[in-house]
Design an enzyme around this catalytic site. Structure first.
Site, PDB file in Angstrom:
ATOM      1  CG  HIS A 247      30.672   4.761  23.606  1.00  0.00           C
ATOM      2  ND1 HIS A 247      30.309   3.644  22.897  1.00  0.00           N
ATOM      3  CD2 HIS A 247      30.313   4.514  24.893  1.00  0.00           C
ATOM      4  CE1 HIS A 247      29.763   2.765  23.713  1.00  0.00           C
ATOM      5  NE2 HIS A 247      29.749   3.258  24.931  1.00  0.00           N
TER       6      HIS A 247
ATOM      7  CG  ASP B  86      27.499   9.331  20.227  1.00  0.00           C
ATOM      8  OD1 ASP B  86      26.366   9.374  20.735  1.00  0.00           O
ATOM      9  OD2 ASP B  86      28.377   8.513  20.563  1.00  0.00           O
TER      10      ASP B  86
ATOM     11  CE  LYS C 140      24.142   5.777  26.674  1.00  0.00           C
ATOM     12  NZ  LYS C 140      24.697   4.860  27.670  1.00  0.00           N
TER      13      LYS C 140
ATOM     14  CB  CYS D  93      32.463   1.679  25.939  1.00  0.00           C
ATOM     15  SG  CYS D  93      31.600   0.327  26.711  1.00  0.00           S
TER      16      CYS D  93
HETATM   17  N1  C6P Z   1      27.605   4.794  27.064  1.00  0.00           N
HETATM   18  C1  C6P Z   1      28.273   4.584  29.389  1.00  0.00           C
HETATM   19  O1  C6P Z   1      28.259   4.054  30.512  1.00  0.00           O
HETATM   20  P1  C6P Z   1      23.930   2.450  23.530  1.00  0.00           P
HETATM   21  O2  C6P Z   1      24.648   1.342  24.190  1.00  0.00           O
HETATM   22  O3  C6P Z   1      23.716   2.206  22.053  1.00  0.00           O
HETATM   23  O4  C6P Z   1      22.685   2.866  24.231  1.00  0.00           O
HETATM   24  O5  C6P Z   1      24.881   3.747  23.653  1.00  0.00           O
HETATM   25  C2  C6P Z   1      26.194   3.692  23.178  1.00  0.00           C
HETATM   26  C3  C6P Z   1      26.873   4.991  23.443  1.00  0.00           C
HETATM   27  C4  C6P Z   1      27.232   5.788  22.365  1.00  0.00           C
HETATM   28  N2  C6P Z   1      27.803   6.985  22.550  1.00  0.00           N
HETATM   29  C5  C6P Z   1      28.041   7.477  23.777  1.00  0.00           C
HETATM   30  C6  C6P Z   1      28.641   8.842  23.919  1.00  0.00           C
HETATM   31  C7  C6P Z   1      27.708   6.720  24.899  1.00  0.00           C
HETATM   32  O6  C6P Z   1      27.945   7.208  26.109  1.00  0.00           O
HETATM   33  C8  C6P Z   1      27.134   5.431  24.734  1.00  0.00           C
HETATM   34  C9  C6P Z   1      26.850   4.540  25.912  1.00  0.00           C
HETATM   35  C10 C6P Z   1      27.348   4.088  28.305  1.00  0.00           C
HETATM   36  O7  C6P Z   1      29.035   5.523  29.156  1.00  0.00           O
HETATM   37  C11 C6P Z   1      27.392   2.611  28.194  1.00  0.00           C
HETATM   38  S1  C6P Z   1      28.942   2.001  27.625  1.00  0.00           S
END
Ligand code: C6P
Length: 409
Positions: free
Chosen positions: A126, A203, A229, A367
């Protein structure tokens, strides 16, 4: 057959947002990798905190503040248990996975990464696990090295080992890909990195909500995840770090709570984890996250993982029967995320038509633009499942894809 033991239909009743119609059709929510819906118990915890328990923490000598402090610190202890960390001081509350990675990049990275050093990530990361390292590399004069994957979307482990050398200062790798669902062999990857004395950040954004993650078993040095999540509130997440590393790292931000004394001549920082929690944190968010963890514990992470594995199998088979559909990412070990493209239909059109049928999926680059380039597609459509999804949701997805075919025939 989806396991009878796990009653997703009953569980769904705990999630008010799932019980609604969109354009007159029952909502089929399949965007759980973006964010999950919240159980009533989490919503109630937030309401209760703001209606009768609201106070700042670590400061007040009065009843409410002490109660709020106890509730907040109680969640830290529950997160420790949930991840099987050795100590609560290894649990730092942050805004989410993104902030957790930035914290490590700015604090650990700026201290230990120097000119000519290397940081290793994979092509399926990501942007949150790419850009903070690029920023660090630009500043330090270091280099980002990228682990390639095969056409199924699996890490090429031999290539990974070849990338590790005396210049490697950190490996940062997704446990589960948010686009193609690949479950990476992080335990083995940590072992290989540690063989050369290299720390590893995992991650865990897409893993912690869906499978049992044990940081001592993985032996990772850092792990991040986001509360939203995993059925908790937005704006809160966790950075786990081994205490011996956290002790050596400078603070990420300065402010209240992260100090033990301040004069204009010298500031002495607080001990971990407080050293990394400057300012008033998201108290309500942490309390809501605690309630989400309680909820997950009540169901059981093993139960959840087993149920979602079957859901993935059913979804993969069903999508395989949709004419013109190509799955992107067919790793042997996967989490319940399916990305796909349809011949001659842009993923955004798929998303829009599905939406009209009440089916919420994500369409775009998720992303993860480098991964799109790897597969030679500008975007994909992605359905991502949680334990409250059912086989009927898979059927609804396939029916809605039938509508897409009708429109584009
Ligand atoms: N992926 C998706 O629709 P945040 O935004 O900090 O809560 O998470 C970021 C992030 C980091 N690593 C991984 C593997 C992720 O999947 C995500 C967030 C979402 O896939 C939003 S782009």
């Amino acid at each position: 057959m989806i396991r009878d033991a796990f009653d997703a239909v009953r569980v769904r009743k705990n999630f008010p947002a799932l019980n609604q119609k969109i354009y007159g059709k029952p909502l089929v929510y399949l965007d759980n990798a973006a964010t999950t819906q919240k159980p009533k118990s989490v919503i109630d915890a937030l309401e209760q905190y703001y209606s009768s328990e609201n106070a700042n923490i670590h400061r007040g000598i009065y009843y409410l503040s002490q109660q709020a402090t106890n509730a907040y610190e109680g969640v830290r202890a529950r997160v420790r248990q949930f991840l099987n960390a050795r100590s609560s001081e290894e649990i730092i509350f942050v805004r989410g996975a993104t902030e957790g990675i930035n914290l490590v990049a700015q604090s650990y990275g700026r201290t230990y990464v120097k000119e000519g050093d290397e940081i290793v990530v994979s092509v399926m990361e990501h942007h949150s696990n790419i850009v903070p390292w690029q920023m660090l590399c630009d500043e330090a004069g270091a280099r980002l090295r990228v682990i390639p994957i095969n056409d199924e979307g699996e890490i090429l482990t031999g290539e990974y080992e070849n990338l590790l050398n005396e210049r490697t200062k950190l490996v940062s790798i997704a446990h589960v890909s948010n686009v193609i669902g690949t479950l990476n062999p992080v335990k083995e990857m940590v072992e290989k990195a540690h063989g050369r004395g290299i720390p590893v950040l995992v991650d865990g954004a897409q893993a912690v909500p869906h499978l049992k993650v044990d940081v001592q078993d993985l032996d990772c040095d850092f792990l991040v995840f986001s509360g939203h999540k995993m059925f908790g509130p937005t704006g809160v997440g966790v950075l786990y770090g081994k205490s011996e590393l956290l002790e050596k790292m400078p603070p990420y931000q300065g402010g209240g709570d992260m100090i033990s004394s301040v004069t204009f001549e010298k500031t002495v920082y607080n001990k971990i984890p407080y050293k990394f929690e400057a300012g008033t944190p998201h108290i309500a968010g942490v309390i809501g996250l605690g309630r989400a963890i309680d909820y997950l514990n009540e169901i059981g992470m093993e139960e959840i993982a087993a149920y979602e594995e079957e859901l993935l199998r059913v979804a993969t088979e069903a999508l395989g029967r949709v004419p013109g559909l190509r799955l992107i990412g067919t790793a042997r070990k996967k989490s319940a995320i399916v990305s796909f493209v349809l011949k001659e239909v842009h993923p955004h059109d798929i998303g829009t038509i599905l939406d009209r049928q009440g089916v919420a999926i994500r369409a775009g680059h998720h992303c993860a633009m480098p991964l799109m380039q790897r597969f030679g597609v500008p975007a994909t459509a992605r359905a991502s499942f949680a334990f409250y999804n059912t086989k009927e949701d898979v059927d609804a997805l396939c029916r809605a894809l039938g509508k897409v075919r009708e429109v584009f025939k």
